[in-house]
Design a protein around this motif. Sequence first.
Motif, PDB file in Angstrom:
ATOM      1  N   ILE A 139       0.838  -1.201   0.000  1.00  0.00           N
ATOM      2  CA  ILE A 139       0.000   0.000   0.000  1.00  0.00           C
ATOM      3  C   ILE A 139       0.868   1.244   0.000  1.00  0.00           C
ATOM      4  CG2 ILE A 139      -1.660   1.351   1.345  1.00  0.00           C
ATOM      5  CD1 ILE A 139      -2.782  -1.274   2.406  1.00  0.00           C
ATOM      6  N   THR A 140       0.538   2.186  -0.873  1.00  0.00           N
ATOM      7  CA  THR A 140       1.122   3.526  -0.805  1.00  0.00           C
ATOM      8  C   THR A 140       0.008   4.480  -0.385  1.00  0.00           C
ATOM      9  OG1 THR A 140       0.787   3.759  -3.206  1.00  0.00           O
ATOM     10  CG2 THR A 140       2.996   3.191  -2.446  1.00  0.00           C
ATOM     11  N   ALA A 141       0.284   5.301   0.598  1.00  0.00           N
ATOM     12  CA  ALA A 141      -0.740   6.162   1.183  1.00  0.00           C
ATOM     13  C   ALA A 141      -0.696   7.555   0.587  1.00  0.00           C
ATOM     14  CB  ALA A 141      -0.548   6.242   2.695  1.00  0.00           C
ATOM     15  N   TRP A 142      -1.849   8.016   0.100  1.00  0.00           N
ATOM     16  CA  TRP A 142      -1.937   9.417  -0.314  1.00  0.00           C
ATOM     17  C   TRP A 142      -2.695  10.215   0.756  1.00  0.00           C
ATOM     18  CZ3 TRP A 142      -6.753  11.642  -1.202  1.00  0.00           C
ATOM     19  CH2 TRP A 142      -7.814  10.813  -1.619  1.00  0.00           C
ATOM     20  N   SER A 143      -2.436  11.500   0.790  1.00  0.00           N
ATOM     21  CA  SER A 143      -2.994  12.425   1.785  1.00  0.00           C
ATOM     22  C   SER A 143      -2.747  11.954   3.210  1.00  0.00           C
ATOM     23  CB  SER A 143      -4.500  12.626   1.568  1.00  0.00           C
ATOM     24  OG  SER A 143      -4.959  13.771   2.262  1.00  0.00           O
ATOM     25  N   PRO A 144      -1.489  11.628   3.557  1.00  0.00           N
ATOM     26  CA  PRO A 144      -1.193  11.169   4.924  1.00  0.00           C
ATOM     27  C   PRO A 144      -1.370  12.253   5.980  1.00  0.00           C
ATOM     28  CG  PRO A 144       0.842  11.566   3.723  1.00  0.00           C
ATOM     29  CD  PRO A 144      -0.270  11.688   2.719  1.00  0.00           C
ATOM     30  N   LEU A 145      -1.499  13.495   5.545  1.00  0.00           N
ATOM     31  CA  LEU A 145      -1.738  14.589   6.491  1.00  0.00           C
ATOM     32  C   LEU A 145      -3.206  15.015   6.504  1.00  0.00           C
ATOM     33  CD1 LEU A 145       1.428  16.823   5.949  1.00  0.00           C
ATOM     34  CD2 LEU A 145       1.002  15.100   7.707  1.00  0.00           C
ATOM     35  N   GLY A 146      -4.085  14.151   6.000  1.00  0.00           N
ATOM     36  CA  GLY A 146      -5.510  14.463   6.037  1.00  0.00           C
ATOM     37  C   GLY A 146      -5.840  15.733   5.299  1.00  0.00           C
ATOM     38  N   MET A 147      -5.269  15.867   4.071  1.00  0.00           N
ATOM     39  CA  MET A 147      -5.460  17.063   3.238  1.00  0.00           C
ATOM     40  C   MET A 147      -4.977  18.324   3.933  1.00  0.00           C
ATOM     41  SD  MET A 147      -9.101  16.194   1.429  1.00  0.00           S
ATOM     42  CE  MET A 147      -9.321  14.612   0.591  1.00  0.00           C
ATOM     43  N   GLY A 148      -3.978  18.176   4.793  1.00  0.00           N
ATOM     44  CA  GLY A 148      -3.383  19.321   5.474  1.00  0.00           C
ATOM     45  C   GLY A 148      -3.899  19.539   6.885  1.00  0.00           C
ATOM     46  N   LEU A 149      -4.980  18.855   7.259  1.00  0.00           N
ATOM     47  CA  LEU A 149      -5.558  19.065   8.580  1.00  0.00           C
ATOM     48  C   LEU A 149      -4.571  18.737   9.688  1.00  0.00           C
ATOM     49  CD1 LEU A 149      -8.190  19.752  10.148  1.00  0.00           C
ATOM     50  CD2 LEU A 149      -8.659  17.299  10.187  1.00  0.00           C
ATOM     51  N   LEU A 150      -3.717  17.726   9.461  1.00  0.00           N
ATOM     52  CA  LEU A 150      -2.797  17.264  10.505  1.00  0.00           C
ATOM     53  C   LEU A 150      -1.468  18.016  10.510  1.00  0.00           C
ATOM     54  CD1 LEU A 150      -3.466  13.447  10.009  1.00  0.00           C
ATOM     55  CD2 LEU A 150      -4.424  14.951  11.780  1.00  0.00           C
ATOM     56  N   SER A 151      -1.369  19.037   9.700  1.00  0.00           N
ATOM     57  CA  SER A 151      -0.126  19.817   9.651  1.00  0.00           C
ATOM     58  C   SER A 151      -0.053  20.858  10.756  1.00  0.00           C
ATOM     59  CB  SER A 151      -0.009  20.518   8.295  1.00  0.00           C
ATOM     60  OG  SER A 151      -1.039  21.496   8.154  1.00  0.00           O
ATOM     61  N   GLY A 152      -1.190  21.134  11.388  1.00  0.00           N
ATOM     62  CA  GLY A 152      -1.219  22.142  12.438  1.00  0.00           C
ATOM     63  C   GLY A 152      -1.607  23.522  11.957  1.00  0.00           C
ATOM     64  N   LYS A 153      -1.902  23.658  10.671  1.00  0.00           N
ATOM     65  CA  LYS A 153      -2.208  24.986  10.134  1.00  0.00           C
ATOM     66  C   LYS A 153      -3.686  25.360  10.282  1.00  0.00           C
ATOM     67  CE  LYS A 153      -0.886  24.027   5.925  1.00  0.00           C
ATOM     68  NZ  LYS A 153      -0.622  24.105   4.469  1.00  0.00           N
ATOM     69  N   TYR A 154      -4.526  24.417  10.728  1.00  0.00           N
ATOM     70  CA  TYR A 154      -5.955  24.681  10.865  1.00  0.00           C
ATOM     71  C   TYR A 154      -6.380  24.606  12.328  1.00  0.00           C
ATOM     72  CZ  TYR A 154      -6.010  23.866   5.837  1.00  0.00           C
ATOM     73  OH  TYR A 154      -5.760  23.927   4.490  1.00  0.00           O
ATOM     74  N   ARG A 155      -7.366  25.427  12.680  1.00  0.00           N
ATOM     75  CA  ARG A 155      -7.903  25.449  14.027  1.00  0.00           C
ATOM     76  C   ARG A 155      -9.432  25.511  13.977  1.00  0.00           C
ATOM     77  NH1 ARG A 155      -3.820  23.746  15.143  1.00  0.00           N
ATOM     78  NH2 ARG A 155      -2.226  24.438  16.623  1.00  0.00           N
ATOM     79  N   PRO A 156     -10.107  24.984  15.025  1.00  0.00           N
ATOM     80  CA  PRO A 156     -11.574  25.053  15.045  1.00  0.00           C
ATOM     81  C   PRO A 156     -12.050  26.502  15.042  1.00  0.00           C
ATOM     82  CG  PRO A 156     -10.741  23.547  16.737  1.00  0.00           C
ATOM     83  CD  PRO A 156      -9.562  24.301  16.210  1.00  0.00           C
ATOM     84  N   SER A 157     -13.194  26.737  14.420  1.00  0.00           N
ATOM     85  CA  SER A 157     -13.787  28.071  14.404  1.00  0.00           C
ATOM     86  C   SER A 157     -15.300  27.927  14.326  1.00  0.00           C
ATOM     87  CB  SER A 157     -13.271  28.880  13.199  1.00  0.00           C
ATOM     88  OG  SER A 157     -13.778  28.353  11.980  1.00  0.00           O
ATOM     89  N   GLU A 158     -16.002  29.038  14.395  1.00  0.00           N
ATOM     90  CA  GLU A 158     -17.463  28.986  14.331  1.00  0.00           C
ATOM     91  C   GLU A 158     -17.935  28.394  13.008  1.00  0.00           C
ATOM     92  OE1 GLU A 158     -19.154  32.769  15.079  1.00  0.00           O
ATOM     93  OE2 GLU A 158     -18.443  32.879  17.163  1.00  0.00           O
ATOM     94  N   GLY A 159     -17.156  28.581  11.965  1.00  0.00           N
ATOM     95  CA  GLY A 159     -17.532  28.040  10.665  1.00  0.00           C
ATOM     96  C   GLY A 159     -17.081  26.607  10.473  1.00  0.00           C
ATOM     97  N   GLY A 160     -16.522  25.998  11.516  1.00  0.00           N
ATOM     98  CA  GLY A 160     -16.041  24.620  11.419  1.00  0.00           C
ATOM     99  C   GLY A 160     -14.539  24.546  11.535  1.00  0.00           C
ATOM    100  N   GLY A 161     -13.866  25.415  10.800  1.00  0.00           N
ATOM    101  CA  GLY A 161     -12.412  25.428  10.847  1.00  0.00           C
ATOM    102  C   GLY A 161     -11.873  26.582  10.041  1.00  0.00           C
ATOM    103  N   SER A 162     -10.668  27.012  10.368  1.00  0.00           N
ATOM    104  CA  SER A 162     -10.034  28.101   9.647  1.00  0.00           C
ATOM    105  C   SER A 162      -8.547  27.840   9.553  1.00  0.00           C
ATOM    106  CB  SER A 162     -10.282  29.440  10.353  1.00  0.00           C
ATOM    107  OG  SER A 162      -9.735  29.407  11.660  1.00  0.00           O
TER     108      SER A 162
END
Length: 372
Positions: free
Chosen positions: A210-233
């Motif tokens: 198996i080769t894994a694509w999107s191992p960072l969850g489309m960037g979610l796991l990089s630390g650049k996103y945070r919860p917000s009223e709209g879901g995330g920012s």
Amino acid sequence: MALDQYFTLGRSGLRVSRLALGTMTFGDDWGWGAAEGTAHAMFDRYLAAGGNFIDTADMYTEGTSERLLGKFIADAGVRDRVVLATKFGYNAEPGNPNAGGNGRKNILRAVEGSLRRLRTDYIDLYLLHTWDRITPAEEVVRTLDDLVRAGKIRYAGLSDVPAWYAARAQTYAEAHALSPLVNLQLEYSLVERHIEHEYVPLAIELGMGITAWSPLGMGLLSGKYRPSEGGGSGDGRLAKVSGRPGFDRFTQRNWRIVAALEAVAKELGKPMAQVALNWVATQPGLASVIVGATTIAQLDDNLAALDFTIPPASRRRLDEASAPETPFPYYMFVDMQQARLHGGAAVGSKPAGYAPPVWVDRVEPREARAAR
């Protein structure tokens, strides 16, 4: 683990780096990505680190990714060194149904276009990109076998197909002495673990790494996103596409995973992205992890993801935070249910030293391989 420590891909003799260079970002034809100069620098940096596994597709940046790779490989004179993977399936001519899909006519059309753009007379690993829901597995396998016999590709595999389809394709190849499929390319990360129920056991049993694509969850796991009223920012593509089918990552479950990852990363003194990549790369059945970047700094950060070991307690914390729901029929296979099947007797794996049949070549986690 240095990138110049290579592992065989599935049940094959093809040796690949544990981290593959993803090139969906090569070219800015889609309004994001890396311009030619930056892409060339990332290509050079990956090779200098010892990497040899490069992933692209005929539709990435409208063919620019393949064209740039062909130029970079030719300029560096490294065609024999690199393991070049590309994919077919997405339509190249709107209105013409046979210019896309998984049928024989399109496969033969697509491979010629990729060979031309990549400036090569063979492709190391040729993958069906996405299941088209209509083409029989037998037609795909026969056509890929013809390409192997013609010398246009060396190995073949599948990406983003149902597990039953992959099993049928591999079983058909085995039954008719055709070129086996050696690779399954699938999405896998701490926030997307559904392949563990079916695909991982399938790949291990049938010899497909198996080769894994999107191992960072489309960037979610990089630390650049945070919860917000709209879901995330956050500053990234995910904030723009979240909510679309398959891209809705701003969920309460995922924020809990991000929080656990952030805590573990802080304890280890490592960036969140490195810990997330390390976790994926050391999971059972994983042959390689595809990492992509738009800057040299991002790539350097990713390439350092295997320079440490996640302690068992920290891994358990990540496992528990990200554990997927166990759907039917998999909850029937838990230890309690198995005990009833076996009359309460302890039934486990074969004893140490037991030699399995030679055709079983299980893709092992890094730790298991290192211990041999």
